[in-house]
Design an enzyme around this catalytic site. Structure first.
Site, PDB file in Angstrom:
ATOM      1  N   GLU A 178       6.878 -11.410  15.288  1.00  0.00           N
ATOM      2  CA  GLU A 178       6.453 -12.056  16.533  1.00  0.00           C
ATOM      3  C   GLU A 178       6.929 -13.513  16.540  1.00  0.00           C
ATOM      4  O   GLU A 178       7.445 -14.014  17.527  1.00  0.00           O
ATOM      5  CB  GLU A 178       4.931 -11.964  16.630  1.00  0.00           C
ATOM      6  CG  GLU A 178       4.397 -12.200  18.005  1.00  0.00           C
ATOM      7  CD  GLU A 178       2.886 -11.976  18.054  1.00  0.00           C
ATOM      8  OE1 GLU A 178       2.336 -11.469  17.063  1.00  0.00           O
ATOM      9  OE2 GLU A 178       2.286 -12.344  19.067  1.00  0.00           O
TER      10      GLU A 178
ATOM     11  N   ARG B  17       0.819  -1.214   0.000  1.00  0.00           N
ATOM     12  CA  ARG B  17       0.000   0.000   0.000  1.00  0.00           C
ATOM     13  C   ARG B  17       0.850   1.261   0.000  1.00  0.00           C
ATOM     14  O   ARG B  17       0.402   2.323  -0.446  1.00  0.00           O
ATOM     15  CB  ARG B  17      -0.985  -0.033   1.175  1.00  0.00           C
ATOM     16  CG  ARG B  17      -2.091  -1.067   0.992  1.00  0.00           C
ATOM     17  CD  ARG B  17      -3.059  -1.062   2.156  1.00  0.00           C
ATOM     18  NE  ARG B  17      -2.427  -1.479   3.387  1.00  0.00           N
ATOM     19  CZ  ARG B  17      -2.331  -2.750   3.809  1.00  0.00           C
ATOM     20  NH1 ARG B  17      -2.884  -3.707   3.106  1.00  0.00           N
ATOM     21  NH2 ARG B  17      -1.720  -3.039   4.931  1.00  0.00           N
TER      22      ARG B  17
END
Ligand code: AMP
Length: 172
Positions: A96, A59
């Site tokens: 993560e 984006r």
């Protein structure tokens, strides 16, 4: 600015439970608001002699290319591994679980060019920190500003970008 914010839609639990996803497609679909968004970025930099606007996949490309056009600057792409066809530099970063990486063409900049980096959302800051390392470890350029459409302040992404010139149009 409130009209830009009103054109951003929050989708709960996308792409996984607990994520409040900021969906920019209504903003992109609204010509007046998209125009205003790019004009606001442009107004910050019209006298800064910007040579290149860097967009981060995917984006970020939308805003970087429109801003580059408005400024009469070039644009270049920071992409996920394996997407760029020419010789690349790569920077890995921690997720993560596991690691990811960003790449840029090895001939993306000329020495001393004045650049902006643009992305849609500052969340944890990991992607932008890796992008800055990718550029600063491999090129002699002047980073004028890092511009986001949206900053999710509660994720403290700025902590991963100490001393960097960060600006966000809209904050949550
Ligand atoms: P981060 O590395 O955590 O700052 O996030 C990197 C990218 O993930 C951003 O450029 C966004 O495109 C996307 N992203 C992260 N969190 C969100 C969110 N809540 N809504 C929309 N996009 C997000």
């Amino acid at each position: 600015m409130e009209e830009i914010k009103a054109a951003i839609r929050t989708i709960p639990d996308f792409p996984k439970p607990g994520i409040q996803f900021k969906d920019i497609t209504p903003l992109l679909a609204d010509g007046a608001r998209f125009y205003e968004t790019i004009n606001r970025f442009e107004a910050r930099h019209e006298n800064h002699g910007i040579d290149m606007v860097v967009g981060i996949e995917a984006r970020g490309f939308i805003f970087a290319s429109a801003l580059a056009y408005a400024l009469g600057a070039g644009t270049c792409l920071v992409r996920k591994p394996g997407k760029l066809p020419h010789t690349v530099h790569q920077q890995t970063y921690e997720l993560e679980y596991g690691t990811d990486a960003v790449e840029i063409h090895a001939d993306a900049f000329l020495p001393d060019q004045r650049i902006l980096i643009v992305d849609d959302v500052l969340a944890t800051g990991g992607t932008m920190a890796a992008t800055i390392a990718l550029i600063q470890n491999n090129f002699e350029v002047k980073l004028i500003e890092i511009d986001f459409l949206i900053e999710l302040t509660f994720l403290n992404g700025r902590d991963k970008l100490p001393g960097q010139p960060i600006h966000a149009l809209v904050t949550y």
